[in-house]
Design a protein around this motif. Structure first.
Motif, PDB file in Angstrom:
ATOM      1  N   CYS A 296       0.836  -1.200   0.000  1.00 37.73           N
ATOM      2  CA  CYS A 296       0.000   0.000   0.000  1.00 37.73           C
ATOM      3  C   CYS A 296       0.876   1.258   0.000  1.00 37.73           C
TER       4      CYS A 296
ATOM      5  N   ALA B 239      -1.482   3.520   4.574  1.00 36.25           N
ATOM      6  CA  ALA B 239      -0.977   2.150   4.688  1.00 36.25           C
ATOM      7  C   ALA B 239      -1.252   1.579   6.073  1.00 36.25           C
TER       8      ALA B 239
ATOM      9  N   ALA C 123       3.961   0.434   8.940  1.00 35.25           N
ATOM     10  CA  ALA C 123       3.733   1.661   8.169  1.00 35.25           C
ATOM     11  C   ALA C 123       4.531   2.829   8.743  1.00 35.25           C
TER      12      ALA C 123
END
Length: 328
Positions: free
Chosen positions: A81, A100, A144
């Motif tokens: 992502c 993300a 992330a």
């Protein structure tokens, strides 16, 4: 078509639609804040208790592979992502990491929706999936935030992507101290200690009334989601495309991972739905601390106004249909 119609005509989904309609009509309909808070506590504790009672009768050998698959998804999803949002969609480091984190983490309400769907459809699933839900909530957020720090270190501090003022440890503490996490894990522990026999006296409250409380909860979420829709449109087509594409990709990954881990058809649908869901409770709290420069409207609008209704109305029956083909 029967799978889709069963999902669309279910009471929770219809209540969600009623909430969105109320917002569109600018009605004063709202679930009072104290009631909404109490209902959210009830739902999270209920799924924790039920999952813990099931977990008490589960062998650790049976949950090891699904837990490993869940952790792998929690690390893979935020990576792809983040890279897609940065290199294809052109989002800033902070916004890409924020999205993300939201899409790598999971939604407890979407989990409740898929469990309700499977129970109505008569499709069995492993009782320990509540433990999988709790396991998937935090790792993706940490991954992330690490990706954001790595990218910021390579690029150097800028006005747009200044280094986060808080440590990863502080952000993680925000996740594990959040209401949703404490209720889920606490419910799991309590349910595991008392088992199904101990849970029996409160089962009428935490079991029979569950669907009714879920309808009230989704009524309010329908209103909130409709209110967030404007922020999603303001971000342009790139956010809309990601919010619709991500659950399909992540759902497919979750379904394949569940099948490889030896889950039943229903268990694989649950894992697919968890992978396809996006957090709007735990992730926003952590991201707010670690990445204050990220545009919170993007993540909340995408996860709550686009991905959540997509999963509830279309995604869950789609993952169930795909699982039916995979498990033939």
């Amino acid at each position: 078509m029967s799978i889709a119609s069963a999902a669309l005509l279910s009471p929770p989904v219809l209540c969600f639609g009623l909430g969105a309609l109320a917002c569109a009509l600018r009605s004063n309909l709202r679930v009072p804040a104290p009631v909404f808070e109490a209902v959210s506590i009830y739902l999270l504790l209920a799924i924790g208790l039920k999952g813990g009672a099931e977990l008490a009768e589960t062998r650790w050998a049976d949950i090891a592979a699904p837990a490993g698959a869940a952790l792998a998804l929690g690390m893979l999803i935020p990576v792809w992502c983040f890279l897609a949002l940065r290199r294809i969609a052109g989002f800033s480091v902070a916004d890409a990491a924020s999205l993300a984190a939201h899409y790598g983490s999971v939604s407890a309400v979407t989990f409740i929706a898929v469990i309700s769907y499977l129970e109505r459809a008569g499709v069995p699933h492993e009782g320990f999936m509540t433990a999988i839900l709790a396991l998937m909530e935090a790792p993706a957020i940490v991954v992330a935030l690490l990706l954001a720090r790595m990218a910021q270190n390579r690029a150097g501090p800028t006005a747009e992507d200044a280094p986060a003022p808080t440590s990863l440890g502080e952000a993680l503490r925000e996740v594990v101290s959040a209401k949703s996490f404490l209720l889920l894990v606490g419910g799991l522990v309590i349910g595991g200690l008392i088992g199904k026999v101990g849970l029996a006296p409160v089962r009428p409250f935490f079991g029979d009334l569950f669907l009714g409380f879920l309808c009230l909860f989704l009524l309010e979420l329908g209103i909130v989601a409709a209110e967030k829709a404007d922020a999603a449109w303001q971000a342009g087509g790139r956010l809309l495309a990601f919010a619709l594409l991500a659950p399909l990709v992540n759902g497919a990954l979750g379904l394949l991972a569940g099948h490889a881990a030896g889950l039943s058809e229903g268990g694989a649908v649950v894992l697919a739905t968890l992978a396809a869901s996006a957090s709007y409770i735990a992730a926003p709290a952590a991201v707010r601390l670690a990445l204050p420069q990220a545009n919170a409207a993007y993540s909340l609008a995408a996860s709550l106004a686009i991905t959540f209704p997509f999963n509830v109305v279309i995604g869950i029956p789609l993952y169930a249909a795909a699982a039916g083909l995979l498990y033939r």
